[in-house]
Design an enzyme around this catalytic site. Structure first.
Site, PDB file in Angstrom:
ATOM      1  N   HIS A  72       0.828  -1.211   0.000  1.00  0.00           N
ATOM      2  CA  HIS A  72       0.000   0.000   0.000  1.00  0.00           C
ATOM      3  C   HIS A  72       0.866   1.267   0.000  1.00  0.00           C
ATOM      4  O   HIS A  72       0.570   2.220  -0.713  1.00  0.00           O
ATOM      5  CB  HIS A  72      -0.970  -0.001   1.189  1.00  0.00           C
ATOM      6  CG  HIS A  72      -1.973  -1.120   1.119  1.00  0.00           C
ATOM      7  ND1 HIS A  72      -2.816  -1.437   2.140  1.00  0.00           N
ATOM      8  CD2 HIS A  72      -2.256  -2.003   0.122  1.00  0.00           C
ATOM      9  CE1 HIS A  72      -3.571  -2.465   1.771  1.00  0.00           C
ATOM     10  NE2 HIS A  72      -3.245  -2.833   0.562  1.00  0.00           N
ATOM     11  N   HIS A 225      -9.449  -1.674  -5.224  1.00  0.00           N
ATOM     12  CA  HIS A 225      -8.333  -2.003  -4.330  1.00  0.00           C
ATOM     13  C   HIS A 225      -7.346  -2.945  -5.019  1.00  0.00           C
ATOM     14  O   HIS A 225      -6.132  -2.837  -4.824  1.00  0.00           O
ATOM     15  CB  HIS A 225      -8.811  -2.601  -3.000  1.00  0.00           C
ATOM     16  CG  HIS A 225      -7.662  -2.805  -2.057  1.00  0.00           C
ATOM     17  ND1 HIS A 225      -7.134  -1.778  -1.299  1.00  0.00           N
ATOM     18  CD2 HIS A 225      -6.873  -3.877  -1.832  1.00  0.00           C
ATOM     19  CE1 HIS A 225      -6.084  -2.234  -0.637  1.00  0.00           C
ATOM     20  NE2 HIS A 225      -5.909  -3.505  -0.950  1.00  0.00           N
ATOM     21  N   ASP A 229      -3.403  -2.343  -5.270  1.00  0.00           N
ATOM     22  CA  ASP A 229      -2.366  -3.331  -4.915  1.00  0.00           C
ATOM     23  C   ASP A 229      -1.417  -3.578  -6.086  1.00  0.00           C
ATOM     24  O   ASP A 229      -0.195  -3.632  -5.910  1.00  0.00           O
ATOM     25  CB  ASP A 229      -3.021  -4.684  -4.578  1.00  0.00           C
ATOM     26  CG  ASP A 229      -3.512  -4.783  -3.145  1.00  0.00           C
ATOM     27  OD1 ASP A 229      -3.112  -3.969  -2.301  1.00  0.00           O
ATOM     28  OD2 ASP A 229      -4.312  -5.709  -2.879  1.00  0.00           O
ATOM     29  N   HIS A 252      -1.109 -10.700  -5.409  1.00  0.00           N
ATOM     30  CA  HIS A 252       0.307 -10.345  -5.273  1.00  0.00           C
ATOM     31  C   HIS A 252       1.249 -11.329  -5.974  1.00  0.00           C
ATOM     32  O   HIS A 252       2.247 -10.920  -6.558  1.00  0.00           O
ATOM     33  CB  HIS A 252       0.686 -10.233  -3.795  1.00  0.00           C
ATOM     34  CG  HIS A 252      -0.064  -9.154  -3.086  1.00  0.00           C
ATOM     35  ND1 HIS A 252      -0.018  -7.838  -3.481  1.00  0.00           N
ATOM     36  CD2 HIS A 252      -0.916  -9.197  -2.033  1.00  0.00           C
ATOM     37  CE1 HIS A 252      -0.788  -7.110  -2.690  1.00  0.00           C
ATOM     38  NE2 HIS A 252      -1.349  -7.916  -1.814  1.00  0.00           N
TER      39      HIS A 252
HETATM   40 ZN    ZN Z   1      -4.112  -4.386  -0.522  1.00  0.00          ZN
END
Ligand code: ZN
Length: 272
Positions: A72, A225, A229, A252
């Site tokens: 973040h 969001h 990310d 991720h």
């Molecule tokens: Zn996040």
């Protein structure tokens, strides 16, 4: 894009989403254009080479020192064009989660920046690329501007299945919070994750819809969001990547895989 750095050191304190421990960080200007983390006497470059975990957060490690959940703060640095800073962990080993979005870093940093006079390096996607598998993948296409598209679905709420962020106004994505399903919380905690999580810093979704009293901040908050990310993870390339990037249900692990592929191409191009 001109690189900017912080005018004065700023400190942020708060709970870590996964560790559940209070962390205190200090963001200082540095002499070079690099972004580094600093903890226990070890400097860890904000670079994909130092990523050691991508399960539920992006963590960096070097010489036995871990910095958890860097995505973040990296996304806010990316969106604000920040370079040339050192993030020192004064206490704890995880970047504070704030309210689960980039709000706290953004609000504190946006009016405390100064131009470095240097340009942020831009990497243009030169050809179609794809990483991942059938249902989970990231594709990139050449483009004269940066556009990030997230495609996916979220159970129990109507937040759409696609969101497009055209590089420009960070506030389109910066206030979108991290999210999870209430039904997964027990398992997460049992496995040592989310110890600092609460409705104060996570958008919680259950069969009835949004569990948090205040509801959604944007209709597509979870999708936005995911883009936030992704922009954090992309900045671990050390550059701004220009092109059309489409993530289909990526997280991720896939984000970092994609950055590694891009870096490999860049190295190969430099050798030729
Ligand atoms: Zn996040």
């Amino acid at each position: 894009m001109i690189a900017r750095t912080v005018k004065d050191a700023v400190s942020v304190e708060g709970i870590g989403l996964h560790s559940g421990q209070i962390s205190k960080i200090l963001i200082h200007p540095s002499d070079t254009l690099d972004i580094n983390f600093y903890s226990k006497g070890v400097v860890i470059p904000a670079n994909v080479d130092y990523v050691c975990n991508t399960l539920l957060s992006t963590d960096l490690c070097k010489d036995g020192v871990v910095i958890k959940t860097v995505e973040h703060i990296m996304a806010v640095f990316h969106l604000l064009g920040i370079k040339g800073v050192t993030v020192e962990l004064i206490e704890g080993f995880e970047i504070p989660i704030g309210d689960g979005s980039g709000a706290e870093f953004y609000d504190i940093l946006k009016d405390n920046l100064v131009d470095t006079g240097e340009e942020i390096e831009v990497l243009d996607i030169s050809r179609y690329m794809r990483v991942g598998e059938e249902d989970f993948y990231i594709e990139a296409h050449p483009s004269t501007f940066t556009e990030v598209i997230y495609k996916g679905f979220v159970n129990y709420i109507d937040c759409g299945t696609e969101y497009t962020y055209r590089w420009g106004n960070p506030e389109e994505i910066i206030y979108a919070r991290t999210f999870c399903y209430l039904e997964d919380v027990e398992n997460l905690l049992k496995n040592g994750y989310g110890k600092g999580g609460s409705p104060e810093n996570v958008l919680i979704i259950d069969k009835e819809g949004v569990y948090n009293k205040e509801g959604l901040r944007y209709k597509e908050e979870p999708l936005r969001h995911k883009i936030f990310d992704l922009l954090g993870d992309l900045y671990l390339s050390g550059m701004h990547i220009r092109g059309k990037i489409v993530s289909h249900r990526g997280g991720h692990t896939l984000n970092v895989h994609f950055v590694r592929e891009i870096m490999k191409e860049l190295t190969a191009a430099k050798i030729q």
